[in-house]
Motif scaffolding. Structure first.
Motif, PDB file in Angstrom:
ATOM      1  N   PHE A  75       0.845  -1.185   0.000  1.00  0.00           N
ATOM      2  CA  PHE A  75       0.000   0.000   0.000  1.00  0.00           C
ATOM      3  C   PHE A  75       0.886   1.242   0.000  1.00  0.00           C
ATOM      4  CE2 PHE A  75      -3.580  -2.236   2.598  1.00  0.00           C
ATOM      5  CZ  PHE A  75      -3.866  -3.024   1.482  1.00  0.00           C
ATOM      6  N   THR A  76       0.564   2.195  -0.832  1.00  0.00           N
ATOM      7  CA  THR A  76       1.211   3.508  -0.792  1.00  0.00           C
ATOM      8  C   THR A  76       0.232   4.471  -0.137  1.00  0.00           C
ATOM      9  OG1 THR A  76       2.415   3.058  -2.835  1.00  0.00           O
ATOM     10  CG2 THR A  76       2.318   5.345  -2.107  1.00  0.00           C
ATOM     11  N   LEU A  77       0.614   4.986   1.030  1.00  0.00           N
ATOM     12  CA  LEU A  77      -0.250   5.890   1.778  1.00  0.00           C
ATOM     13  C   LEU A  77       0.124   7.339   1.505  1.00  0.00           C
ATOM     14  CD1 LEU A  77      -0.286   4.005   5.214  1.00  0.00           C
ATOM     15  CD2 LEU A  77      -1.609   3.539   3.140  1.00  0.00           C
ATOM     16  N   ASP A  78      -0.561   8.236   2.177  1.00  0.00           N
ATOM     17  CA  ASP A  78      -0.254   9.659   2.057  1.00  0.00           C
ATOM     18  C   ASP A  78       1.207   9.913   2.436  1.00  0.00           C
ATOM     19  OD1 ASP A  78      -0.556  12.328   1.671  1.00  0.00           O
ATOM     20  OD2 ASP A  78      -1.796  12.688   3.448  1.00  0.00           O
ATOM     21  N   ASN A  79       1.800  10.930   1.825  1.00  0.00           N
ATOM     22  CA  ASN A  79       3.203  11.297   2.061  1.00  0.00           C
ATOM     23  C   ASN A  79       4.164  10.191   1.656  1.00  0.00           C
ATOM     24  OD1 ASN A  79       2.546  13.857   3.184  1.00  0.00           O
ATOM     25  ND2 ASN A  79       2.024  12.849   5.115  1.00  0.00           N
ATOM     26  N   ASP A  80       3.773   9.378   0.668  1.00  0.00           N
ATOM     27  CA  ASP A  80       4.633   8.327   0.114  1.00  0.00           C
ATOM     28  C   ASP A  80       5.125   7.343   1.173  1.00  0.00           C
ATOM     29  OD1 ASP A  80       4.408   9.346  -2.469  1.00  0.00           O
ATOM     30  OD2 ASP A  80       6.042  10.754  -2.134  1.00  0.00           O
ATOM     31  N   ILE A  81       4.246   6.977   2.070  1.00  0.00           N
ATOM     32  CA  ILE A  81       4.550   5.936   3.056  1.00  0.00           C
ATOM     33  C   ILE A  81       4.190   4.588   2.442  1.00  0.00           C
ATOM     34  CG2 ILE A  81       3.981   4.992   5.323  1.00  0.00           C
ATOM     35  CD1 ILE A  81       3.293   7.861   6.197  1.00  0.00           C
ATOM     36  N   TYR A  82       5.173   3.672   2.406  1.00  0.00           N
ATOM     37  CA  TYR A  82       4.967   2.365   1.794  1.00  0.00           C
ATOM     38  C   TYR A  82       4.802   1.299   2.873  1.00  0.00           C
ATOM     39  CZ  TYR A  82       6.878   4.720  -2.315  1.00  0.00           C
ATOM     40  OH  TYR A  82       7.103   5.593  -3.338  1.00  0.00           O
ATOM     41  N   LEU A  83       3.742   0.540   2.751  1.00  0.00           N
ATOM     42  CA  LEU A  83       3.529  -0.614   3.623  1.00  0.00           C
ATOM     43  C   LEU A  83       3.756  -1.862   2.784  1.00  0.00           C
ATOM     44  CD1 LEU A  83       0.305   0.438   5.580  1.00  0.00           C
ATOM     45  CD2 LEU A  83       2.700   0.793   6.208  1.00  0.00           C
ATOM     46  N   ARG A  84       4.851  -2.538   3.046  1.00  0.00           N
ATOM     47  CA  ARG A  84       5.275  -3.667   2.230  1.00  0.00           C
ATOM     48  C   ARG A  84       4.990  -5.001   2.912  1.00  0.00           C
ATOM     49  NH1 ARG A  84       9.275  -3.468  -1.266  1.00  0.00           N
ATOM     50  NH2 ARG A  84       8.507  -5.565  -1.590  1.00  0.00           N
ATOM     51  N   PHE A  85       5.050  -6.064   2.120  1.00  0.00           N
ATOM     52  CA  PHE A  85       4.957  -7.448   2.596  1.00  0.00           C
ATOM     53  C   PHE A  85       3.706  -7.709   3.429  1.00  0.00           C
ATOM     54  CE2 PHE A  85       9.535  -6.740   1.942  1.00  0.00           C
ATOM     55  CZ  PHE A  85       9.732  -7.689   0.942  1.00  0.00           C
ATOM     56  N   GLN A  86       2.606  -7.093   3.020  1.00  0.00           N
ATOM     57  CA  GLN A  86       1.340  -7.405   3.665  1.00  0.00           C
ATOM     58  C   GLN A  86       0.729  -8.634   2.995  1.00  0.00           C
ATOM     59  OE1 GLN A  86      -0.876  -3.515   4.892  1.00  0.00           O
ATOM     60  NE2 GLN A  86      -0.025  -3.213   2.847  1.00  0.00           N
ATOM     61  N   SER A  87      -0.019  -9.401   3.772  1.00  0.00           N
ATOM     62  CA  SER A  87      -0.686 -10.571   3.208  1.00  0.00           C
ATOM     63  C   SER A  87      -2.019 -10.757   3.906  1.00  0.00           C
ATOM     64  CB  SER A  87       0.184 -11.818   3.361  1.00  0.00           C
ATOM     65  OG  SER A  87       0.433 -12.087   4.729  1.00  0.00           O
ATOM     66  N   PHE A  88      -2.926 -11.429   3.192  1.00  0.00           N
ATOM     67  CA  PHE A  88      -4.292 -11.591   3.704  1.00  0.00           C
ATOM     68  C   PHE A  88      -4.785 -12.994   3.375  1.00  0.00           C
ATOM     69  CE2 PHE A  88      -3.506  -7.294   2.142  1.00  0.00           C
ATOM     70  CZ  PHE A  88      -3.570  -6.580   3.335  1.00  0.00           C
ATOM     71  N   LYS A  89      -5.525 -13.559   4.312  1.00  0.00           N
ATOM     72  CA  LYS A  89      -6.009 -14.929   4.132  1.00  0.00           C
ATOM     73  C   LYS A  89      -7.323 -14.991   3.367  1.00  0.00           C
ATOM     74  CE  LYS A  89      -3.864 -17.021   8.234  1.00  0.00           C
ATOM     75  NZ  LYS A  89      -3.116 -15.839   8.666  1.00  0.00           N
ATOM     76  N   SER A  90      -8.032 -13.875   3.306  1.00  0.00           N
ATOM     77  CA  SER A  90      -9.365 -13.901   2.706  1.00  0.00           C
ATOM     78  C   SER A  90      -9.708 -12.540   2.123  1.00  0.00           C
ATOM     79  CB  SER A  90     -10.403 -14.279   3.762  1.00  0.00           C
ATOM     80  OG  SER A  90     -10.442 -13.281   4.775  1.00  0.00           O
TER      81      SER A  90
END
Length: 359
Positions: A75-90
């Motif tokens: 996810f790229t959030l406001d102010n170019d904050i990157y949330l990497r290596f997220q995963s979801f089961k459903s």
């Protein structure tokens, strides 16, 4: 498109850099304030889960229930904050995270051998088990061969370049045993190894040294007609000195190129003809003695599909996710049916603002 290199502790991965320097501002078709509504009411989480599961969505006994949870989301959030290596089961987990974070941009990474969110726990075992195993291929841009648009912009004059690419890729990859669905990324070629991905990318490298039978067939059945009947005039390829010089540079005999250069300069100064100057000049070049190979090279270089070589050869890159909103244009990233690509109008793809007005 600018790119930013992100250090993740294992290897470097490339992700799309900021495309709108002030995402909170309203640009043409994009308003960040509408994202919450889009993610709350319109984003197709179930369809996204089904698509990205590739049959591993729990609907049949042989499916891999861990498949979706091993896909990286960024996810790229406001102010170019990157949330990497997220995963979801459903789909519901993905939905909750998107609604909570309200990302300006969503990217998808590879499917890993293990859950990417637990990569640090696996690394402590001492085994190198956290590795990418699947990822889609990607197309690159066409800015150096189109004069109507640039960057993320696209219109009905330059979109036919993509329809031709889809047709050629569709035929070629089926010949080499890869079946896929086209968006702006090529799906179901995702299980190829890096070596196989490099081989596929090389198939689409348009050089004299790599010309093969498939390219000759592409030229005679698709490219030549498209170049002469559509592309040549829509992009006004030979209308100015700056543009026709790029074409003349591909003629290997400098004396022949110089002859055309002089003829076209004189023609520009004296011609009052109502004929399309692009068609006239191409006819002169095409009928030049001993230029058949050069003519083919010119057509190939302008119209042959362009896979993003570096992105496609390796799995360690991120791609824009289906159904996300492009931060610059505000248009929703939608899938394309290769069988109906000629009927697809990129200017009709809804923008975030249009969706909100219809909600």
């Amino acid at each position: 498109m600018p790119q930013e290199e992100i250090e993740n502790g294992r290897d470097d991965m490339l992700i799309d850099g900021p495309e709108n320097p002030n995402p909170n501002a309203t640009s043409e078709g994009f308003n960040a304030n509408y994202l919450k509504v889009y993610y709350s009411k319109l984003f197709p989480y179930s369809d996204m889960f089904k698509w990205m599961s590739y049959g591993n969505d729990g609907k049949h006994p042989g499916c891999d229930l861990s498949y979706f949870s091993r896909r990286e989301f960024s996810f790229t959030l406001d102010n170019d904050i990157y949330l990497r290596f997220q995963s979801f089961k459903s789909a519901s987990e993905l939905e909750n995270a998107v609604k909570e974070k309200c990302p300006f941009k969503i990217d998808i990474g590879p499917v890993y051998s293990v859950d990417p969110s637990k990569r640090h726990a696996y690394s402590q075992t001492g085994d190198n088990v956290f590795t990418p195993v699947e990822r889609e291929l990607d197309m690159t841009d066409y800015d150096d061969i189109r004069y109507c648009c640039s960057g993320a912009d696209v219109c009905q004059d330059c979109w036919p370049l993509m329809t031709v690419a889809i047709k050629i890729i569709d035929t070629t990859l089926r010949v080499v045993g890869v079946v896929y669905t086209v968006g702006f990324v090529i799906q179901k070629a995702r299980r190829l190894t890096n070596e196989q991905r490099a081989a596929v990318a090389d198939i689409f490298m348009c050089t004299r040294a790599t010309r093969i039978v498939r390219k000759r067939r592409s030229y005679t059945e698709v490219l030549r007609k498209f170049f002469e009947e559509t592309y040549l005039s829509s992009q006004k390829l030979l209308s100015t000195e700056e543009r026709y010089e790029k074409v003349l540079e591909m003629i290997t005999d400098e004396s022949v190129a110089s002859e055309f250069r002089g003829k076209w300069e004189d023609n520009r100064r004296s011609s009052n003809s109502r004929e399309d100057i692009n068609v006239v000049r191409w006819g002169q070049l095409k009928n030049g003695q001993g230029l058949r190979r050069c003519v083919e090279d010119i057509v190939f270089s302008y119209t042959y599909p362009r896979l993003d070589s570096e992105v496609s050869k390796h799995m360690n890159h991120l791609l824009k996710a289906p159904f996300c909103v492009h931060p610059k244009t505000g248009r929703v990233c939608v899938p394309i049916d290769p069988k109906q690509c000629e009927d697809f109008d990129p200017t009709s793809v809804p923008t975030l603002t249009q969706l909100m007005e219809e909600t």
